[in-house]
Design a protein around this motif. Structure first.
Motif, PDB file in Angstrom:
ATOM      1  N   VAL A  49       1.007  -1.393  -0.040  1.00  0.00           N
ATOM      2  CA  VAL A  49       0.037   0.036   0.129  1.00  0.00           C
ATOM      3  C   VAL A  49       0.718   1.210   0.044  1.00  0.00           C
ATOM      4  N   SER A  50       0.967   1.969  -0.910  1.00  0.00           N
ATOM      5  CA  SER A  50       1.551   2.905  -1.455  1.00  0.00           C
ATOM      6  C   SER A  50       1.112   4.429  -0.782  1.00  0.00           C
ATOM      7  N   PRO A  51       1.877   5.325  -0.336  1.00  0.00           N
ATOM      8  CA  PRO A  51       1.373   6.599   0.391  1.00  0.00           C
ATOM      9  C   PRO A  51       1.240   7.811  -0.455  1.00  0.00           C
ATOM     10  N   VAL A  52       1.001   8.729   0.148  1.00  0.00           N
ATOM     11  CA  VAL A  52       1.419  10.355  -0.255  1.00  0.00           C
ATOM     12  C   VAL A  52       2.745  10.545   0.010  1.00  0.00           C
ATOM     13  N   GLY A  53       3.369  11.171  -0.673  1.00  0.00           N
ATOM     14  CA  GLY A  53       4.855  11.585  -0.222  1.00  0.00           C
ATOM     15  C   GLY A  53       5.771  11.211  -1.482  1.00  0.00           C
ATOM     16  N   CYS A  54       7.114  11.215  -0.862  1.00  0.00           N
ATOM     17  CA  CYS A  54       7.974  10.736  -1.672  1.00  0.00           C
ATOM     18  C   CYS A  54       8.118   9.656  -2.422  1.00  0.00           C
ATOM     19  N   ALA A  55       7.630   8.589  -1.670  1.00  0.00           N
ATOM     20  CA  ALA A  55       7.374   7.032  -1.937  1.00  0.00           C
ATOM     21  C   ALA A  55       6.222   6.922  -2.806  1.00  0.00           C
ATOM     22  N   VAL A  56       5.260   7.966  -3.079  1.00  0.00           N
ATOM     23  CA  VAL A  56       3.971   7.690  -3.712  1.00  0.00           C
ATOM     24  C   VAL A  56       4.086   6.983  -4.927  1.00  0.00           C
ATOM     25  N   PHE A  57       5.183   6.671  -5.404  1.00  0.00           N
ATOM     26  CA  PHE A  57       5.473   6.060  -6.686  1.00  0.00           C
ATOM     27  C   PHE A  57       5.922   4.697  -6.730  1.00  0.00           C
ATOM     28  N   ALA A  58       6.048   4.239  -5.322  1.00  0.00           N
ATOM     29  CA  ALA A  58       6.504   2.970  -5.005  1.00  0.00           C
ATOM     30  C   ALA A  58       6.040   1.560  -5.852  1.00  0.00           C
ATOM     31  N   TYR A  59       4.984   1.737  -6.579  1.00  0.00           N
ATOM     32  CA  TYR A  59       4.565   1.027  -7.237  1.00  0.00           C
ATOM     33  C   TYR A  59       5.149   0.722  -8.523  1.00  0.00           C
ATOM     34  N   ARG A  60       5.662   1.763  -8.915  1.00  0.00           N
ATOM     35  CA  ARG A  60       6.617   1.656  -9.967  1.00  0.00           C
ATOM     36  C   ARG A  60       7.951   0.676 -10.063  1.00  0.00           C
ATOM     37  N   TYR A  61       8.329   0.607  -9.035  1.00  0.00           N
ATOM     38  CA  TYR A  61       9.519   0.204  -8.732  1.00  0.00           C
ATOM     39  C   TYR A  61       9.617  -1.385  -8.335  1.00  0.00           C
ATOM     40  N   LEU A  62       8.426  -1.954  -7.692  1.00  0.00           N
ATOM     41  CA  LEU A  62       8.320  -3.230  -7.211  1.00  0.00           C
ATOM     42  C   LEU A  62       7.245  -3.846  -7.813  1.00  0.00           C
ATOM     43  N   ASP A  63       7.705  -5.200  -8.618  1.00  0.00           N
ATOM     44  CA  ASP A  63       6.763  -5.709  -9.506  1.00  0.00           C
ATOM     45  C   ASP A  63       5.894  -6.650  -8.753  1.00  0.00           C
ATOM     46  N   ILE A  64       4.996  -6.160  -7.950  1.00  0.00           N
ATOM     47  CA  ILE A  64       3.850  -6.855  -7.205  1.00  0.00           C
ATOM     48  C   ILE A  64       2.771  -6.095  -7.171  1.00  0.00           C
ATOM     49  N   ASP A  65       1.549  -6.497  -6.513  1.00  0.00           N
ATOM     50  CA  ASP A  65       0.278  -5.751  -6.447  1.00  0.00           C
ATOM     51  C   ASP A  65       0.438  -4.687  -5.297  1.00  0.00           C
ATOM     52  N   TRP A  66      -0.247  -3.674  -5.974  1.00  0.00           N
ATOM     53  CA  TRP A  66      -0.152  -2.414  -5.068  1.00  0.00           C
ATOM     54  C   TRP A  66      -1.659  -1.651  -5.050  1.00  0.00           C
ATOM     55  N   GLN A  67      -1.543  -1.327  -4.022  1.00  0.00           N
ATOM     56  CA  GLN A  67      -3.016  -0.342  -3.984  1.00  0.00           C
ATOM     57  C   GLN A  67      -2.748   1.144  -3.427  1.00  0.00           C
ATOM     58  N   GLU A  68      -3.133   2.068  -3.854  1.00  0.00           N
ATOM     59  CA  GLU A  68      -2.600   3.589  -3.402  1.00  0.00           C
ATOM     60  C   GLU A  68      -3.754   3.917  -2.590  1.00  0.00           C
ATOM     61  N   ALA A  69      -3.323   4.787  -1.407  1.00  0.00           N
ATOM     62  CA  ALA A  69      -4.179   4.997  -0.354  1.00  0.00           C
ATOM     63  C   ALA A  69      -4.080   6.504  -0.342  1.00  0.00           C
ATOM     64  N   ALA A  70      -5.310   7.093   0.133  1.00  0.00           N
ATOM     65  CA  ALA A  70      -5.323   8.541   0.546  1.00  0.00           C
ATOM     66  C   ALA A  70      -4.273   8.676   1.561  1.00  0.00           C
ATOM     67  N   HIS A  71      -4.023  10.106   1.772  1.00  0.00           N
ATOM     68  CA  HIS A  71      -3.116  10.522   2.576  1.00  0.00           C
ATOM     69  C   HIS A  71      -3.122  10.262   4.099  1.00  0.00           C
ATOM     70  N   GLY A  72      -2.159   9.183   4.494  1.00  0.00           N
ATOM     71  CA  GLY A  72      -2.513   8.846   5.893  1.00  0.00           C
ATOM     72  C   GLY A  72      -3.146   7.708   5.962  1.00  0.00           C
ATOM     73  N   ARG A  73      -3.913   7.085   4.980  1.00  0.00           N
ATOM     74  CA  ARG A  73      -4.908   6.205   5.333  1.00  0.00           C
ATOM     75  C   ARG A  73      -4.297   4.736   4.888  1.00  0.00           C
ATOM     76  N   ALA A  74      -3.114   4.640   4.725  1.00  0.00           N
ATOM     77  CA  ALA A  74      -2.521   3.250   4.303  1.00  0.00           C
ATOM     78  C   ALA A  74      -2.765   1.986   5.247  1.00  0.00           C
ATOM     79  N   PRO A  75      -2.624   2.532   6.520  1.00  0.00           N
ATOM     80  CA  PRO A  75      -2.887   1.310   7.410  1.00  0.00           C
ATOM     81  C   PRO A  75      -4.610   0.626   7.521  1.00  0.00           C
ATOM     82  N   ALA A  76      -5.423   1.745   7.282  1.00  0.00           N
ATOM     83  CA  ALA A  76      -6.662   1.453   7.206  1.00  0.00           C
ATOM     84  C   ALA A  76      -6.975   0.323   6.103  1.00  0.00           C
ATOM     85  N   VAL A  77      -6.398   0.856   4.831  1.00  0.00           N
ATOM     86  CA  VAL A  77      -6.567   0.168   3.564  1.00  0.00           C
ATOM     87  C   VAL A  77      -5.790  -1.252   3.621  1.00  0.00           C
ATOM     88  N   ALA A  78      -4.681  -1.330   4.276  1.00  0.00           N
ATOM     89  CA  ALA A  78      -4.260  -2.526   4.408  1.00  0.00           C
ATOM     90  C   ALA A  78      -4.804  -3.380   5.300  1.00  0.00           C
TER      91      ALA A  78
END
Length: 256
Positions: free
Chosen positions: A56-85
């Motif tokens: 689950v990728s966040p808002v911030g510098c790592a917002v594009f984490a999904y570009r670099y690791l070839d796994i499934d990703w879900q984008e989350a709203a700012h701060g909401r990654a633990p809830a999405v996960a």
């Protein structure tokens, strides 16, 4: 010596993780994010979880984490990654689910989601990049900015009477009943990189064993935000951040 001898498995010293996509990274030279991405990719590959990992990728510098690791990703709203996960892991309990968040995303707007997900004992890992500053948006003060540290929004240094004190997230997380493994690591030296990799693997394995929530903080540099060259940033981190954010495990109940 034949060419094939040079590149044979017996002589292989290092190779790029197979889960790392062959695309240019947007991170600044000297940034810690790229190293941590590599460690996550290596651990997932070594665990054989390539097809069962969800980040689950966040808002911030790592917002594009999904570009670099070839796994499934879900984008989350700012701060909401633990809830999405939390939702993902409960729907697919056989998946390896983790968030990847910075100090502003996790410690500021996402503080409530972080606290409650960890306290509930969700079987997720939160990978927390603490560079003590808002790196993407211009170098503002973050919840983890040190007392006296200068940023764009506290140019004379953080003052506790005005801004409050830096937030120690792992120390707080270690108190929760739902956490099974809480640690603080770094990636500024080879030794620290190896320890950080072991910590990430321990956290992922604990999640898959259903032992509870895990938090892996990586104390990191932001040489662009700190206005320092990479080597100076590493020195500053060791001299200033390590004493306030001590390295090592804070809680480990994974050992049977």
């Amino acid at each position: 010596m034949e060419k094939n001898d040079i590149i044979s498995p017996e002589n292989l010293v290092y190779k790029k993780p197979t889960l790392m996509n062959d695309v240019p990274m947007h991170y600044c030279p000297g940034c810690s994010h790229g190293v941590v991405h590599k460690l996550v990719a290596e651990v997932i590959e070594e665990m054989g979880m390539e097809d069962k990992s969800i980040g689950v990728s966040p808002v911030g510098c790592a917002v594009f984490a999904y570009r670099y690791l070839d796994i499934d990703w879900q984008e989350a709203a700012h701060g909401r990654a633990p809830a999405v996960a939390t939702a993902i892991k409960r729907l697919w309990p056989d998946r390896l689910v983790f968030t990847y968040q910075g100090d502003g995303d996790l410690g500021c707007i996402g503080a409530a989601e972080t606290v409650h997900a960890l306290n509930r004992g969700e079987n997720i890992t939160i990978i927390f990049i603490n560079n003590a500053i808002y790196g993407m948006t211009g170098g503002q003060m973050a919840p983890t900015t040190l007392v006296g540290q200068k940023t764009a929004t506290c140019p004379y240094g953080r003052e506790p009477q005005l801004h409050g004190y830096p937030l120690k997230v792992p120390e707080m997380a270690a108190l929760f009943e739902g956490t099974c493994y809480v640690t603080r690591q770094s990636v500024n030296t080879v030794g620290h990189i190896l320890k950080a990799k072991k910590a990430i693997r321990k956290a992922f394995e604990a999640n898959m064993a259903g032992k509870g929530s895990c938090l892996v903080e990586i104390t990191s540099t932001c040489n662009s935000g700190w206005k320092m060259p990479p080597t100076k940033a590493n020195e500053w981190m060791e001299e200033n951040m390590f004493p306030f954010y001590p390295q090592g495990d804070l809680k480990d109940t994974t050992i049977e």
